[in-house]
Design an enzyme around this catalytic site. Structure first.
Site, PDB file in Angstrom:
ATOM      1  N   PRO A 109       0.724  -1.143   0.032  1.00 29.58           N
ATOM      2  CG  PRO A 109      -0.864  -1.366   1.533  1.00 29.58           C
ATOM      3  CD  PRO A 109       0.454  -2.210   0.907  1.00 29.58           C
ATOM      4  CB  CYS A 110       0.744   4.472  -2.019  1.00 24.49           C
ATOM      5  SG  CYS A 110      -0.891   4.859  -2.028  1.00 24.49           S
ATOM      6  CD  GLN A 111      -2.411   4.105   1.865  1.00 23.08           C
ATOM      7  OE1 GLN A 111      -1.895   3.300   1.653  1.00 23.08           O
ATOM      8  NE2 GLN A 111      -3.634   4.628   1.790  1.00 23.08           N
TER       9      GLN A 111
ATOM     10  CG  PHE B 160       5.682   3.456  -0.465  1.00 26.74           C
ATOM     11  CD1 PHE B 160       6.351   1.993   0.018  1.00 26.74           C
ATOM     12  CD2 PHE B 160       5.005   3.385  -1.762  1.00 26.74           C
ATOM     13  CE1 PHE B 160       6.020   1.022  -1.016  1.00 26.74           C
ATOM     14  CE2 PHE B 160       4.785   2.063  -2.267  1.00 26.74           C
ATOM     15  CZ  PHE B 160       5.213   0.971  -1.871  1.00 26.74           C
TER      16      PHE B 160
END
Length: 501
Positions: free
Chosen positions: A104-106, A108
């Protein structure tokens, strides 16, 4: 020779001997990427998925429901060694040839590249930052399993996530581990999916395998609506600002040409499925409030009408059942008449306008019967609430959308599991939101692919998945590279001998 080097050489030798590349799917969901890679000739050897219903779906479709392959796993609490042991796939470094998935991009956010490079030497460095943990474990899995190829999928916004190019950071870290990486943006509609869905795709190969990365050529053509070109422009904003020099591994996607077949439309995808007249079912009492379970078979009553529909019924290994059990819809009694009145492309402001017209017409009809309703009275508000949705037009402009029959659908999101208003069926006679099976069709899941759980979890699984046909296009490109690498190595003695002679 290190253990990792030996494992990589063994994997290359195994593929040269004709073995199928073995895939580990991380953040696997129900298996959109897995299905695409399976269709391209890969063996789905394992997966890690946190959501119980999605993990059960993956195990059911790819491992006949075997318990070890069907249980939910938390990647932050499951080490690579433990996973290899649980799945009985042998030594960790030798177990898998290809690793796919997308944290999930969160995970990063604001995790700088210098810090990421410390992961191997300082495994405990970022346990205080839960956003970083998933990415750290993802990299740890790459390090432990030493795959020959890595594929990462994510939303376009990872190219400019708060001013941070996450894809470039992923590529940077992977290249430090011995891979060559490139990433781009691909739209699923160009690859036979009846849905306009833009995704960042990153492909990486061990340098022992390849020194270049290429992406699949489109198979279909469409002029994307302005909204989708806008999404791409926002995602690529970094190319026009001071961090443009930091996008070394970005490449432009292969261009679709107008001579290609037109993109698959919503009607191409759904037209052969049984009709569901929501208002008729509501009137008869057959449609009621409550959980939608997949226990009422609905036989097909039409033959496949397009090549796409035929594919959805005949996908090898996922052939259509005699009757559909997941062709189920939401109970939305207030809105069925409104859905019938909406025009293709209408969003919430237009829907609200239609609803207010219906409300005024209803008040006029009551007045003709001698029943006068006082404005702003409790009775007035009660009647209005039974016809007009309560959402603020200014706050929810894109909450609703009625599909066009002659275009691919707009992006299916995970919140399908909450309301489905983003995909109102194009057929006004049916006057409803799409069913679970229709969402699966729009995502390119074949009719024989089964979703575990009830309606809401199934919608969520579909919305979170990578469209299988997009995954298949990427997988075929990866397979081509792996096969080319084998051919070069097999032919090298002959080429060397020819050069000497």
């Amino acid at each position: 020779m290190t253990t990792k080097t030996r494992a990589i050489q063994q994997k290359i030798a195994r593929l040269q001997a004709g073995g199928k590349p073995r895939v580990l799917d991380l953040f696997a969901g129900c298996g959109g990427i897995s299905l695409g890679f399976s269709a391209a000739g890969f063996h789905i050897a394992g997966a890690v998925e946190f959501d119980a219903a999605a993990a059960a779906s993956h195990g059911r479709n790819f491992h006949s429901g075997e318990p070890a392959h069907s249980q939910a796993r938390d990647i932050t609490k499951t080490s690579p060694d433990q996973l290899a042991k649980d799945l009985q796939v042998g030594r960790t470094a030798e177990a898998f040839d290809v690793l796919v998935g997308g944290p999930p991009c969160q995970a990063f956010a604001r995790v700088g590249r210098p810090k990421l490079r410390e992961v191997d030497n300082h495994a405990e460095a970022f346990k205080h930052d839960p956003r970083a943990q998933l990415y750290i474990d993802y990299l740890r899995y790459v390090e432990a399993f030493a795959p020959l190829a890595v594929v990462v999928e994510n939303v376009p916004d990872v190219l400019n996530h708060g001013g941070q190019n996450i894809a470039e950071e992923i590529a940077d870290v992977l290249e430090s581990k011995g891979y060559v990486c490139r990433y781009t943006l691909l739209n699923a509609a160009f690859y036979g999916v009846p849905q306009m869905r833009e995704r960042m795709i990153l492909i990486a190969y061990r340098r022992e395998i390849a020194d270049t990365v290429t992406f699949p050529d489109p198979t279909h053509f469409i002029d994307l609506p302005p909204g989708y070109e806008g999404t791409r422009s926002v995602a690529l904003k970094f190319l026009d600002n001071e961090i443009a020099d930091d996008a070394h591994r970005y490449v432009h996607a292969p261009k679709a040409v107008r001579s290609l077949p037109p993109a698959v439309t919503a009607e191409d995808a759904l037209g052969d499925l049984p009709s569901i007249d929501a208002r008729k079912l509501l009137k008869s009492g057959a449609l009621r409030r409550g959980a939608r379970r997949f226990d009422e078979p609905m036989p097909y009553n039409k033959e496949p009408h397009t090549a796409y529909a035929e594919l959805m019924r005949t996908w090898p290994g996922f052939e259509a059942p005699e009757a559909l059990v997941d062709h189920v819809i939401r109970y939305l009694p207030r809105d069925y008449p409104l859905f019938a009145r909406m025009n293709a492309g209408d969003q919430y402001p237009q829907a609200y306008g239609h609803a207010m017209e219906m409300f005024e017409q209803h008040l006029a009809s009551l007045a003709e019967q001698g029943i006068k309703i006082k404005p702003n009275s409790s009775q007035y508000e009660e009647i209005k609430a039974s016809i007009v949705p309560p959402y603020d037009v200014g706050k929810f402009p894109n909450k609703w959308r009625k599909m066009w029959r002659d275009q691919p659908a707009r992006t299916l999101m995970a919140h399908l599991g909450k309301d489905s208003y983003s995909h109102i069926h194009y057929d006004s006679k049916q006057a409803r939101t799409i069913s679970v099976r229709e969402a699966a069709r729009l995502h390119s899941f074949p009719d024989g692919f089964a979703f575990c759980g009830t309606m809401n979890p199934a919608f969520r699984q579909i919305g979170n998945a990578v469209p299988p046909l997009l995954a298949k296009a990427v997988a075929m490109q990866v397979m081509k590279t792996l096969k080319q690498a084998e051919w070069e190595r097999e032919d090298e003695p002959r080429r060397t001998a020819a050069a000497v002679s």
